[in-house]
Design an enzyme around this catalytic site. Structure first.
Site, PDB file in Angstrom:
ATOM      1  N   ARG A  86     151.907  10.925  92.901  1.00 38.48           N
ATOM      2  CA  ARG A  86     152.193  11.119  91.472  1.00 38.48           C
ATOM      3  C   ARG A  86     152.157  12.580  91.032  1.00 38.48           C
ATOM      4  O   ARG A  86     152.520  12.906  89.915  1.00 38.48           O
ATOM      5  CB  ARG A  86     151.220  10.270  90.640  1.00 38.48           C
ATOM      6  N   ASP A 115     139.517  14.413  94.867  1.00 38.82           N
ATOM      7  CA  ASP A 115     140.286  14.696  93.647  1.00 38.82           C
ATOM      8  C   ASP A 115     139.458  14.495  92.383  1.00 38.82           C
ATOM      9  O   ASP A 115     139.983  14.270  91.308  1.00 38.82           O
ATOM     10  CB  ASP A 115     141.545  13.832  93.607  1.00 38.82           C
ATOM     11  N   ASN A 128     134.037   1.509  87.816  1.00 39.32           N
ATOM     12  CA  ASN A 128     133.560   2.064  89.075  1.00 39.32           C
ATOM     13  C   ASN A 128     134.077   3.489  89.233  1.00 39.32           C
ATOM     14  O   ASN A 128     135.283   3.714  89.300  1.00 39.32           O
ATOM     15  CB  ASN A 128     134.076   1.191  90.232  1.00 39.32           C
ATOM     16  N   ARG A 171     145.247  49.436  89.471  1.00 41.95           N
ATOM     17  CA  ARG A 171     145.644  48.663  90.650  1.00 41.95           C
ATOM     18  C   ARG A 171     144.625  48.869  91.761  1.00 41.95           C
ATOM     19  O   ARG A 171     143.631  49.553  91.612  1.00 41.95           O
ATOM     20  CB  ARG A 171     147.054  49.056  91.062  1.00 41.95           C
ATOM     21  N   ASN A 198     141.354  67.017  82.660  1.00 42.51           N
ATOM     22  CA  ASN A 198     142.196  66.400  81.637  1.00 42.51           C
ATOM     23  C   ASN A 198     143.606  66.236  82.194  1.00 42.51           C
ATOM     24  O   ASN A 198     144.217  67.208  82.637  1.00 42.51           O
ATOM     25  CB  ASN A 198     142.228  67.273  80.387  1.00 42.51           C
TER      26      ASN A 198
HETATM   27  C1  UD1 Z   1     139.331   3.877  93.685  1.00 41.99           C
HETATM   28  C2  UD1 Z   1     138.469   2.640  93.664  1.00 41.99           C
HETATM   29  C3  UD1 Z   1     138.318   2.172  92.228  1.00 41.99           C
HETATM   30  C4  UD1 Z   1     137.721   3.292  91.386  1.00 41.99           C
HETATM   31  C5  UD1 Z   1     138.583   4.514  91.494  1.00 41.99           C
HETATM   32  C6  UD1 Z   1     137.964   5.686  90.809  1.00 41.99           C
HETATM   33  C7  UD1 Z   1     138.935   1.542  95.774  1.00 41.99           C
HETATM   34  C8  UD1 Z   1     139.629   0.430  96.445  1.00 41.99           C
HETATM   35  N1  UD1 Z   1     139.104   1.621  94.459  1.00 41.99           N
HETATM   36  O1  UD1 Z   1     140.632   3.533  93.246  1.00 41.99           O
HETATM   37  O2  UD1 Z   1     137.480   1.037  92.151  1.00 41.99           O
HETATM   38  O3  UD1 Z   1     137.617   2.895  90.053  1.00 41.99           O
HETATM   39  O4  UD1 Z   1     138.755   4.880  92.883  1.00 41.99           O
HETATM   40  O5  UD1 Z   1     138.811   6.790  90.910  1.00 41.99           O
HETATM   41  O6  UD1 Z   1     138.237   2.296  96.425  1.00 41.99           O
HETATM   42  N2  UD1 Z   1     141.934   7.784 100.201  1.00 41.99           N
HETATM   43  C9  UD1 Z   1     141.918   8.050 101.536  1.00 41.99           C
HETATM   44  N3  UD1 Z   1     142.481   7.146 102.395  1.00 41.99           N
HETATM   45  C10 UD1 Z   1     143.049   6.005 101.977  1.00 41.99           C
HETATM   46  C11 UD1 Z   1     143.069   5.752 100.597  1.00 41.99           C
HETATM   47  C12 UD1 Z   1     142.504   6.653  99.726  1.00 41.99           C
HETATM   48  O7  UD1 Z   1     141.412   9.085 101.970  1.00 41.99           O
HETATM   49  O8  UD1 Z   1     143.521   5.257 102.823  1.00 41.99           O
HETATM   50  C13 UD1 Z   1     141.347   8.743  99.265  1.00 41.99           C
HETATM   51  C14 UD1 Z   1     142.360   9.345  98.334  1.00 41.99           C
HETATM   52  O9  UD1 Z   1     142.890  10.549  98.867  1.00 41.99           O
HETATM   53  C15 UD1 Z   1     141.511   9.629  97.093  1.00 41.99           C
HETATM   54  C16 UD1 Z   1     140.446   8.552  97.143  1.00 41.99           C
HETATM   55  O10 UD1 Z   1     140.419   8.087  98.468  1.00 41.99           O
HETATM   56  O11 UD1 Z   1     140.885  10.889  97.174  1.00 41.99           O
HETATM   57  C17 UD1 Z   1     140.691   7.440  96.157  1.00 41.99           C
HETATM   58  O12 UD1 Z   1     141.856   6.769  96.506  1.00 41.99           O
HETATM   59  P1  UD1 Z   1     142.793   6.117  95.431  1.00 41.99           P
HETATM   60  O13 UD1 Z   1     143.866   5.413  96.136  1.00 41.99           O
HETATM   61  O14 UD1 Z   1     143.160   7.118  94.407  1.00 41.99           O
HETATM   62  O15 UD1 Z   1     141.828   5.023  94.789  1.00 41.99           O
HETATM   63  P2  UD1 Z   1     141.908   4.511  93.318  1.00 41.99           P
HETATM   64  O16 UD1 Z   1     143.105   3.692  93.152  1.00 41.99           O
HETATM   65  O17 UD1 Z   1     141.704   5.646  92.407  1.00 41.99           O
HETATM   66 CA    CA Z   2     142.467   7.976  92.264  1.00 44.81          CA
END
Ligand code: UD1
Ligand code: CA
Length: 471
Positions: free
Chosen positions: A15, A102, A169, A332, A376
């Site tokens: 996104r 993130d 969460n 600079r 100067n």
């Molecule tokens: C997740 C939680 C959700 C919570 C939310 C808060 C799960 C299933 N859900 O959802 O309950 O409210 O975070 O932000 O955990 N990532 C990986 N590998 C993967 C998938 C994700 O490293 O296979 C990392 C992503 O880079 C990111 C983080 O995990 O940094 C969260 O993943 P994302 O898919 O954004 O989870 P949410 O949908 O936000």
């Molecule tokens: Ca997220």
């Protein structure tokens, strides 16, 4: 008790609509990932494990030895991501913190509270929650009649009743390491996304009759996850507010925090005033009682006490105490204004030192120059330091007086107390105390100085005298 941290950073961040991996987008001057890494490191005292996938190479390069890397080749969910860290961490720690790359505004303080709660109530998991009217797509926390957390439901699969829940969460957990490593590969596959959700560990623990602890954060920004550039801008403004507040509480006046941009590594002394639209970046240090701005950019500079900078751009430069620049000055790389030195409008210095109390009031350029105390530099003076191939040095000794519009063709030296006339083009050294002018500049009126020049350029003596007569 040994504490480890796992940071999840393998997701693509679709996104963001970017060629750059999400966690490398800059936030207040640093890559997004730097915040999670630093927070985890400060909380645990150990180097965190970073789960990388999309853009792994670039992320590794940026983070360097700030983290231990494990690769999640295919993004099969947050549970699957944590599983990748098991090999590195099993047997290494008693507790494992899990955070996201993130979520840059999460604080060390909150993570410490999470760990403390886990230590006081040793169960399988302590999780971070947040009660918020805007659920932002977060998973909902499901509790039973006794109030115990029994499950987390992802928004995508929640029932209307579950969707109405406002306890969310955050996605930040402190796990008992033994329990986590024994269970993280037992998470069931979730449909329809065919992912292994870390959130399901909460339901698994509860089903075993184990108690899941939760603490809540009141600060909405702490749980702000960056998914889009809109979130990035929100985080930028929130982080900037935090930084500005910290400096105001430390005794710095910020006239307009909304237009003041201070990066995290900058330091500022008490009673310094920051005027609007000022950007303080990189490794900049500013001492006490300065006036900085308005409309100023300072990058990687060292600024002493009681300095004044107005509407200027400063990069990799040093200002000693009581020096000032502006409006519209440019320092600079390698510029140094010594104690009490003054640069006025449209002055530019590069790799040059303006000595103590020296003045350069208007429209001048000093490149590769060394100017002594009290000298100067008249309006429009230029050091011609570049011959098209190499840079050359100009030395202007103390108390010299450089007339307006002088061109100093380097390498060249203007001696102590010497003067140049307006419009001079100085191609040869001028002895101490001498007066030189003309194009090219010749030394006038000083017998000893004339002798020196005669030795150098005997044949031109007559020409010089003719000019002298005319002047
Ligand atoms: C997740 C939680 C959700 C919570 C939310 C808060 C799960 C299933 N859900 O959802 O309950 O409210 O975070 O932000 O955990 N990532 C990986 N590998 C993967 C998938 C994700 O490293 O296979 C990392 C992503 O880079 C990111 C983080 O995990 O940094 C969260 O993943 P994302 O898919 O954004 O989870 P949410 O949908 O936000
Ligand atoms: Ca997220």
């Amino acid at each position: 008790m040994e504490l480890a941290a796992v940071i999840l950073a393998a997701g693509q961040g679709t996104r963001m609509k970017s060629d750059v991996p999400k966690v490398l987008h800059p936030l207040v001057g640093r890559p997004l990932i730097a915040y999670a890494v630093e927070t985890a490191q400060m909380t645990t005292g150990n180097t965190p494990v970073l789960v990388v996938g999309h853009g792994a190479e670039a992320v590794r390069e940026t983070v360097g030895n700030g983290a231990v890397f494990v690769e999640q080749a295919e993004q099969r969910g947050t549970g699957h991501a944590v599983l990748q860290a098991r090999e590195v961490l099993q047997g290494q720690a008693d507790l494992v913190l899990v955070t996201y790359a993130d979520m840059p505004l999460l604080t060390v303080k909150t993570l410490r509270q999470l760990v403390q709660r886990q230590q006081e109530n040793p169960g399988p998991i302590t999780m971070l929650t947040r009660v918020d009217e805007n659920p932002r797509g977060f998973g909902r926390v499901i509790r039973d009649e006794s109030g115990a957390v029994i499950r987390i439901v992802e928004q995508a699969v929640a029932t209307p009743e579950e969707l109405a829940i406002r306890e969310l969460n955050a996605g930040v957990y402190c796990f008992d390491a033994d329990w986590l490593w024994a269970n993280v590969d037992r998470i069931p596959l979730s449909l329809p996304k065919r992912e292994y959700y870390l959130t399901d560990t909460v339901g698994m623990a509860a089903a075993e009759g184990l108690r899941v602890e939760a603490i809540a954060t009141k600060d909405a920004y702490e749980t702000l996850g960056i998914n889009t550039r809109v979130h990035l801008a929100e985080a930028e403004s929130a982080l900037r507010c935090r930084i500005n507040e910290r400096w105001m509480l430390a005794g710095v006046t910020i006239i307009d925090p909304a237009t003041t941009y201070i990066e995290p590594d900058v330091t500022i002394g008490a009673d310094t005033v920051i005027w609007p639209n000022t950007h303080l970046r990189g490794q900049t240090t500013i001492d006490e009682h300065c006036q900085i701005g308005p409309n100023t950019i300072v990058v990687d500079c060292e600024i002493g006490k009681r300095c004044r900078v107005r509407a200027s751009v400063l990069e990799q430069a040093v200002m000693e105490d009581n020096s000032d620049i502006g409006p519209f000055g440019h320092l600079r790389k390698g510029a140094r204004l010594c104690e009490g030195a003054h640069v006025g409008n449209f002055g530019e210095l590069k790799n040059s030192t303006l000595g103590p109390g020296a003045k350069m009031g208007h429209f001048s350029y000093l490149g590769d120059a060394e100017v002594g105390a009290g000298a100067n530099i008249g309006a429009g003076t230029i050091t011609c330091n570049y011959d098209g191939v190499r840079k050359h040095k100009t030395v202007i000794e103390e108390d010299a007086f450089i007339g307006s519009d002088s061109m100093l063709v380097a390498p060249v030296r203007v001696g102590r107390g010497a003067k140049t006339g307006a419009g001079s083009v100085v191609t040869h050294d001028i002895p101490a105390g001498a007066v030189a002018y003309g194009v090219p500049a010749r030394v006038r009126g000083d017998a000893s100085a004339r002798r020196i020049e005669t030795q150098d350029e005997g044949p031109k003596e007559t020409e010089e005298e003719g000019e002298g007569g005319a002047g």
